[in-house]
Design a protein around this motif. Structure first.
Motif, PDB file in Angstrom:
ATOM      1  N   LYS A  14     -68.591  64.834  -5.292  1.00  0.00           N
ATOM      2  CA  LYS A  14     -67.923  64.013  -6.297  1.00  0.00           C
ATOM      3  C   LYS A  14     -68.639  62.686  -6.493  1.00  0.00           C
ATOM      4  CE  LYS A  14     -63.193  65.809  -5.823  1.00  0.00           C
ATOM      5  NZ  LYS A  14     -61.806  65.492  -5.405  1.00  0.00           N
ATOM      6  N   ILE A  15     -69.234  62.169  -5.417  1.00  0.00           N
ATOM      7  CA  ILE A  15     -69.893  60.867  -5.493  1.00  0.00           C
ATOM      8  C   ILE A  15     -71.301  60.977  -6.056  1.00  0.00           C
ATOM      9  CG2 ILE A  15     -70.960  59.089  -4.030  1.00  0.00           C
ATOM     10  CD1 ILE A  15     -68.467  58.887  -2.490  1.00  0.00           C
ATOM     11  N   VAL A  16     -72.029  61.998  -5.607  1.00  0.00           N
ATOM     12  CA  VAL A  16     -73.426  62.113  -6.039  1.00  0.00           C
ATOM     13  C   VAL A  16     -73.535  63.253  -7.040  1.00  0.00           C
ATOM     14  CG1 VAL A  16     -74.263  61.245  -3.852  1.00  0.00           C
ATOM     15  CG2 VAL A  16     -74.064  63.702  -4.160  1.00  0.00           C
ATOM     16  N   GLN A  17     -74.453  63.127  -7.940  1.00  0.00           N
ATOM     17  CA  GLN A  17     -74.690  64.180  -8.915  1.00  0.00           C
ATOM     18  C   GLN A  17     -75.617  65.216  -8.312  1.00  0.00           C
ATOM     19  OE1 GLN A  17     -76.166  62.437 -12.513  1.00  0.00           O
ATOM     20  NE2 GLN A  17     -74.106  62.027 -13.266  1.00  0.00           N
ATOM     21  N   GLN A  18     -75.267  66.498  -8.507  1.00  0.00           N
ATOM     22  CA  GLN A  18     -76.108  67.554  -7.966  1.00  0.00           C
ATOM     23  C   GLN A  18     -77.434  67.581  -8.702  1.00  0.00           C
ATOM     24  OE1 GLN A  18     -74.076  71.163  -7.402  1.00  0.00           O
ATOM     25  NE2 GLN A  18     -75.841  72.257  -6.581  1.00  0.00           N
ATOM     26  N   ARG A  19     -78.483  67.704  -7.916  1.00  0.00           N
ATOM     27  CA  ARG A  19     -79.826  67.652  -8.471  1.00  0.00           C
ATOM     28  C   ARG A  19     -80.211  68.981  -9.120  1.00  0.00           C
ATOM     29  NH1 ARG A  19     -85.244  66.519  -4.863  1.00  0.00           N
ATOM     30  NH2 ARG A  19     -86.481  65.542  -6.476  1.00  0.00           N
ATOM     31  N   ALA A  20     -80.877  68.907 -10.270  1.00  0.00           N
ATOM     32  CA  ALA A  20     -81.411  70.126 -10.880  1.00  0.00           C
ATOM     33  C   ALA A  20     -82.564  70.635 -10.030  1.00  0.00           C
ATOM     34  CB  ALA A  20     -81.899  69.826 -12.295  1.00  0.00           C
ATOM     35  N   PRO A  21     -82.723  71.945  -9.921  1.00  0.00           N
ATOM     36  CA  PRO A  21     -83.823  72.480  -9.126  1.00  0.00           C
ATOM     37  C   PRO A  21     -85.163  71.976  -9.632  1.00  0.00           C
ATOM     38  CG  PRO A  21     -82.295  74.225  -9.752  1.00  0.00           C
ATOM     39  CD  PRO A  21     -81.895  73.002 -10.514  1.00  0.00           C
ATOM     40  N   VAL A  22     -86.083  71.687  -8.695  1.00  0.00           N
ATOM     41  CA  VAL A  22     -87.421  71.246  -9.067  1.00  0.00           C
ATOM     42  C   VAL A  22     -88.182  72.456  -9.578  1.00  0.00           C
ATOM     43  CG1 VAL A  22     -89.566  70.235  -8.236  1.00  0.00           C
ATOM     44  CG2 VAL A  22     -87.381  69.416  -7.345  1.00  0.00           C
ATOM     45  N   TYR A  23     -88.519  72.431 -10.872  1.00  0.00           N
ATOM     46  CA  TYR A  23     -89.156  73.604 -11.455  1.00  0.00           C
ATOM     47  C   TYR A  23     -89.841  73.186 -12.744  1.00  0.00           C
ATOM     48  CZ  TYR A  23     -89.641  78.344 -13.306  1.00  0.00           C
ATOM     49  OH  TYR A  23     -90.130  79.514 -13.810  1.00  0.00           O
ATOM     50  N   ASP A  24     -91.177  73.321 -12.780  1.00  0.00           N
ATOM     51  CA  ASP A  24     -91.932  72.998 -13.977  1.00  0.00           C
ATOM     52  C   ASP A  24     -92.320  74.306 -14.660  1.00  0.00           C
ATOM     53  OD1 ASP A  24     -91.926  70.206 -13.675  1.00  0.00           O
ATOM     54  OD2 ASP A  24     -93.512  70.345 -12.176  1.00  0.00           O
ATOM     55  N   LYS A  25     -91.776  74.532 -15.839  1.00  0.00           N
ATOM     56  CA  LYS A  25     -91.949  75.819 -16.495  1.00  0.00           C
ATOM     57  C   LYS A  25     -93.394  76.086 -16.899  1.00  0.00           C
ATOM     58  CE  LYS A  25     -88.707  75.080 -19.541  1.00  0.00           C
ATOM     59  NZ  LYS A  25     -87.868  75.326 -20.726  1.00  0.00           N
ATOM     60  N   ASP A  26     -94.206  75.039 -17.053  1.00  0.00           N
ATOM     61  CA  ASP A  26     -95.571  75.261 -17.486  1.00  0.00           C
ATOM     62  C   ASP A  26     -96.580  74.928 -16.399  1.00  0.00           C
ATOM     63  OD1 ASP A  26     -95.096  72.578 -17.459  1.00  0.00           O
ATOM     64  OD2 ASP A  26     -96.204  72.134 -19.299  1.00  0.00           O
ATOM     65  N   ARG A  27     -96.110  74.785 -15.155  1.00  0.00           N
ATOM     66  CA  ARG A  27     -97.028  74.421 -14.075  1.00  0.00           C
ATOM     67  C   ARG A  27     -96.882  75.388 -12.911  1.00  0.00           C
ATOM     68  NH1 ARG A  27     -99.659  69.784 -15.139  1.00  0.00           N
ATOM     69  NH2 ARG A  27     -98.817  68.451 -16.770  1.00  0.00           N
ATOM     70  N   GLU A  28     -97.384  74.968 -11.740  1.00  0.00           N
ATOM     71  CA  GLU A  28     -97.525  75.918 -10.651  1.00  0.00           C
ATOM     72  C   GLU A  28     -96.206  76.516 -10.179  1.00  0.00           C
ATOM     73  OE1 GLU A  28     -99.685  76.383  -6.352  1.00  0.00           O
ATOM     74  OE2 GLU A  28     -98.790  74.478  -6.905  1.00  0.00           O
ATOM     75  N   GLY A  29     -95.118  75.705 -10.199  1.00  0.00           N
ATOM     76  CA  GLY A  29     -93.838  76.231  -9.760  1.00  0.00           C
ATOM     77  C   GLY A  29     -93.429  77.460 -10.552  1.00  0.00           C
ATOM     78  N   HIS A  30     -93.745  77.454 -11.829  1.00  0.00           N
ATOM     79  CA  HIS A  30     -93.469  78.581 -12.722  1.00  0.00           C
ATOM     80  C   HIS A  30     -94.144  79.846 -12.199  1.00  0.00           C
ATOM     81  CE1 HIS A  30     -93.468  80.737 -16.632  1.00  0.00           C
ATOM     82  NE2 HIS A  30     -94.757  80.914 -16.435  1.00  0.00           N
ATOM     83  N   TYR A  31     -95.423  79.734 -11.867  1.00  0.00           N
ATOM     84  CA  TYR A  31     -96.183  80.908 -11.421  1.00  0.00           C
ATOM     85  C   TYR A  31     -95.815  81.296  -9.994  1.00  0.00           C
ATOM     86  CZ  TYR A  31     -98.755  79.851 -15.632  1.00  0.00           C
ATOM     87  OH  TYR A  31     -99.074  79.611 -16.939  1.00  0.00           O
ATOM     88  N   ASN A  32     -95.502  80.320  -9.149  1.00  0.00           N
ATOM     89  CA  ASN A  32     -95.101  80.643  -7.776  1.00  0.00           C
ATOM     90  C   ASN A  32     -93.814  81.457  -7.751  1.00  0.00           C
ATOM     91  OD1 ASN A  32     -97.282  79.323  -6.699  1.00  0.00           O
ATOM     92  ND2 ASN A  32     -96.163  77.479  -6.130  1.00  0.00           N
ATOM     93  N   LEU A  33     -92.839  81.055  -8.566  1.00  0.00           N
ATOM     94  CA  LEU A  33     -91.549  81.741  -8.525  1.00  0.00           C
ATOM     95  C   LEU A  33     -91.604  83.111  -9.170  1.00  0.00           C
ATOM     96  CD1 LEU A  33     -90.552  79.044  -7.446  1.00  0.00           C
ATOM     97  CD2 LEU A  33     -88.539  79.271  -8.885  1.00  0.00           C
ATOM     98  N   ILE A  34     -92.374  83.265 -10.257  1.00  0.00           N
ATOM     99  CA  ILE A  34     -92.461  84.599 -10.846  1.00  0.00           C
ATOM    100  C   ILE A  34     -93.228  85.516  -9.914  1.00  0.00           C
ATOM    101  CG2 ILE A  34     -94.575  84.250 -12.196  1.00  0.00           C
ATOM    102  CD1 ILE A  34     -91.403  86.241 -13.213  1.00  0.00           C
ATOM    103  N   SER A  35     -94.197  84.977  -9.178  1.00  0.00           N
ATOM    104  CA  SER A  35     -94.906  85.780  -8.178  1.00  0.00           C
ATOM    105  C   SER A  35     -93.960  86.206  -7.063  1.00  0.00           C
ATOM    106  CB  SER A  35     -96.080  84.981  -7.598  1.00  0.00           C
ATOM    107  OG  SER A  35     -96.720  85.702  -6.568  1.00  0.00           O
ATOM    108  N   ALA A  36     -93.095  85.277  -6.634  1.00  0.00           N
ATOM    109  CA  ALA A  36     -92.130  85.612  -5.579  1.00  0.00           C
ATOM    110  C   ALA A  36     -91.170  86.696  -6.055  1.00  0.00           C
ATOM    111  CB  ALA A  36     -91.355  84.355  -5.171  1.00  0.00           C
ATOM    112  N   LEU A  37     -90.728  86.605  -7.302  1.00  0.00           N
ATOM    113  CA  LEU A  37     -89.837  87.624  -7.852  1.00  0.00           C
ATOM    114  C   LEU A  37     -90.533  88.982  -7.914  1.00  0.00           C
ATOM    115  CD1 LEU A  37     -87.308  88.647  -9.318  1.00  0.00           C
ATOM    116  CD2 LEU A  37     -88.268  87.749 -11.450  1.00  0.00           C
TER     117      LEU A  37
END
Length: 438
Positions: A229-252
């Motif tokens: 209630k006090i802190v806002q939940q953080r959005a997941p760190v994920y860059d759709k056009d950078r390495e995180g994008h490719y790392n997660l699709i590879s993991a899937l």
């Protein structure tokens, strides 16, 4: 209440500034670089720094580490951000570093978000790094292999900084409690929630702690729900056009290939929560159905197309269930890449024997001339045989028969393998019974 007022005022200093590490030993979560006999620790202790790149996620301590290194090695510290700096700022930094060098003083030039400089700007560093005018320490959240040019990388080592694990984040919480001389007003469950919300980012965790210390009423202890209630939940760190994008699709993709359906569901959910385009996900899942399930389950491809169609009709969030169902279907399906391999072998053969013509007996002869030179001569119509199979050769005359497709004994391909064996047996019988054979 007086203590709370003092903290809120913070004597003009936010908690993050008060908690900034002053020595290498106070940096948490990077023992692989800074622990006893670790590579970066040895370089710093020797006092002989070389230019290098720090690659790591936000909030892992890249800037703090660079400042401490400059202090430890008596180098003049200059910090620039590629987001706010341009060629003029770099030129000024290099000129001033040259002047200091002529007076016997070295310069550690720290460039935050160095990947945001374009290739030409990165080339501008090269002469000053090579002649020692500056010791360059570049910080980046992106894979240097993709974002930095090869000339700069060849002159710099790359050290990988890890996201802070739960133990490192817990130590940050304890340090905040020591600095403020009071316990964090949360339950054990609330403490775990804060660490999970930080998602490996120490700077973000400190901001969360400051909010909790500042906004929790005196005498109250927050549980997990109270923390949220006090802190806002953080959005997941994920860059759709950078390495995180490719790392997660590879993991899937690899989770599906390994038939770990639950892990695949997690990675798909992570991508969608991070803002990934569901249609990108559906394209990749359709490719998986063809490449990794293939004919072991012929329903995989229709299922993928149906899920794609359902999502386009329903949109989010309702259509995301179709994606989840497809992930479950593909994860539990038998796996085979035999068709993928067969197509690759056929393509190689096509390149090698690309100019060979089909055998004359399977060529149509629509004109008298073509018939006169042998087109269609000897062709046997398969349906006129008892088995609807003539056993003729359909490969080019100058190319030996090849076996491209070799299905495994899995799923529906067990049946396909049985069918292929049947046709092969008939082919041998026809060959052995042909005129001129014994």
């Amino acid at each position: 209440m007086e203590e709370e007022t003092l903290f809120s005022a913070g004597v003009g200093r936010p908690l993050a500034d008060r908690m900034r590490p002053a020595s290498l030993d106070e940096i948490v979560g990077q023992d692989h670089l800074l622990g006893p006999d670790a590579p970066l620790r040895r370089m710093i202790d020797s006092g002989r720094l070389a230019s290098f790149i720090l690659w790591g996620p936000p909030g892992c301590g890249k800037t703090t580490l660079a400042r401490i290194m400059a202090t430890r090695t008596s180098l003049h510290f200059v910090a620039l951000s590629a987001v706010f700096s341009g060629i003029a700022d770099l030129r000024k930094a290099f000129e001033e570093a040259g002047k200091r060098r002529s007076c016997g003083e070295g310069t550690l030039l720290f460039i935050d978000e160095i990947h945001r400089f374009n290739r030409a700007q990165q080339d501008g560093f090269l002469p000053y790094v090579e002649n020692g005018t500056v010791i360059l320490v570049g910080a980046t959240t992106e894979n240097p292999s993709f974002e930095l040019n090869s000339a700069l990388l060849s002159r710099c080592k790359v050290f990988v900084m890890n996201p802070l694990n739960a133990e490192a984040l817990a130590e940050i919480v304890r340090r905040a409690e020591r600095i403020l001389d009071r316990p964090l007003p949360v339950s054990e469950e609330g403490r775990k929630t804060l660490i999970e919300l930080a998602d490996g980012d120490g700077r973000y965790l400190i901001n969360l702690l400051e909010s909790v210390f500042d906004l929790t009423p005196a005498g109250r202890t927050l549980d997990a729900a109270g923390v949220l209630k006090i802190v806002q939940q953080r959005a997941p760190v994920y860059d759709k056009d950078r390495e995180g994008h490719y790392n997660l699709i590879s993991a899937l993709h690899k989770s599906l290939r390994g038939s770990d359906t639950d892990a695949a569901l997690y990675w798909a959910a992570r991508m969608l929560a991070g803002g990934e385009d569901p249609l990108f996900l559906l394209r990749r899942l359709t490719r998986f159905a063809m490449e990794d399930v293939s004919l072991a389950d012929p329903q995989a491809l229709p299922m993928a197309i149906a899920a794609w169609d359902a999502y386009e009709r329903l949109g989010s969030p309702e259509g995301e269930l179709a994606i989840a169902e497809l992930v479950i279907y593909l994860g539990t399906a038998p796996k085979s890449n035999s068709a993928y391999k067969a197509w690759g072998l056929a393509q190689e053969a096509a390149k090698k024997y690309g100019s060979l013509t089909p055998p004359a007996h399977i060529l149509n002869a629509p004109t008298k001339l073509m018939k006169a030179i042998g087109y269609g001569d000897g062709y046997r119509y398969d349906h006129d045989t008892p088995e609807a199979f003539s056993g003729q050769n359909y490969f080019p005359d100058k190319m030996a028969r090849r076996k491209f497709y070799d299905p495994p004994e899995r799923g529906f391909e067990r049946e396909i393998r049985r069918r292929l064996a049947y046709w092969e047996r008939l082919r041998r019988q026809k060959e052995n019974s042909a005129p001129g054979t014994e």
